[in-house]
Design an enzyme around this catalytic site. Sequence first.
Site, short mmCIF file in Angstrom:
data_model
loop_
_atom_site.label_atom_id
_atom_site.label_comp_id
_atom_site.label_asym_id
_atom_site.label_seq_id
_atom_site.Cartn_x
_atom_site.Cartn_y
_atom_site.Cartn_z
N ASN A 5 0.80 -1.22 0.00
CA ASN A 5 0.00 0.00 0.00
C ASN A 5 0.84 1.28 0.00
O ASN A 5 0.34 2.34 -0.33
CB ASN A 5 -0.99 0.01 1.16
CG ASN A 5 -0.33 -0.15 2.51
OD1 ASN A 5 0.87 -0.39 2.60
ND2 ASN A 5 -1.11 -0.02 3.56
N HIS A 6 2.11 1.19 0.32
CA HIS A 6 2.94 2.39 0.32
C HIS A 6 3.63 2.64 -1.01
O HIS A 6 4.33 3.64 -1.17
CB HIS A 6 3.99 2.34 1.44
CG HIS A 6 3.39 2.53 2.78
ND1 HIS A 6 3.75 1.78 3.87
CD2 HIS A 6 2.42 3.36 3.21
CE1 HIS A 6 3.04 2.16 4.92
NE2 HIS A 6 2.23 3.11 4.54
N HIS A 60 0.29 -8.53 0.67
CA HIS A 60 0.76 -7.47 1.57
C HIS A 60 -0.27 -7.23 2.67
O HIS A 60 0.09 -7.05 3.82
CB HIS A 60 1.00 -6.18 0.78
CG HIS A 60 1.38 -5.03 1.66
ND1 HIS A 60 2.65 -4.85 2.12
CD2 HIS A 60 0.64 -4.01 2.16
CE1 HIS A 60 2.69 -3.77 2.89
NE2 HIS A 60 1.48 -3.24 2.91
#
Length: 109
Positions: A5-6, A60
């Site tokens: 997500n980053h 993730h």
Amino acid sequence: LLRGNHEFRGMSVSMGNEGFFAHMKRVMPTHGPTVCEAIHQAFDWLPLAALVDETVLVLHGGLGAGTWGIKDIEAVHRPLQADRPDGALGRVVLDTLWADPADSAREHG
């Protein structure tokens, strides 16, 4: 190597001085933004999941409500530039990137 997500441009910027974009500008004042964009273009192509030995699904985030399957992950088109895309596969992307593990199924409603 999986997408997390980053690895989205919005996250890089929204984290302010702690984000990837700000870091690149600090360590590479002249070329940082250009290099950052090139790296994000590579991130856009990373897979959301991996299936190891046909038995272990690696993500993730997590499964979320579990209303989707591997075929749905395979159907997500790349390059993927939005971490919350519109459309039928938006929930798949959101869950694989953001769903945290829960202590029980009850927490997923």
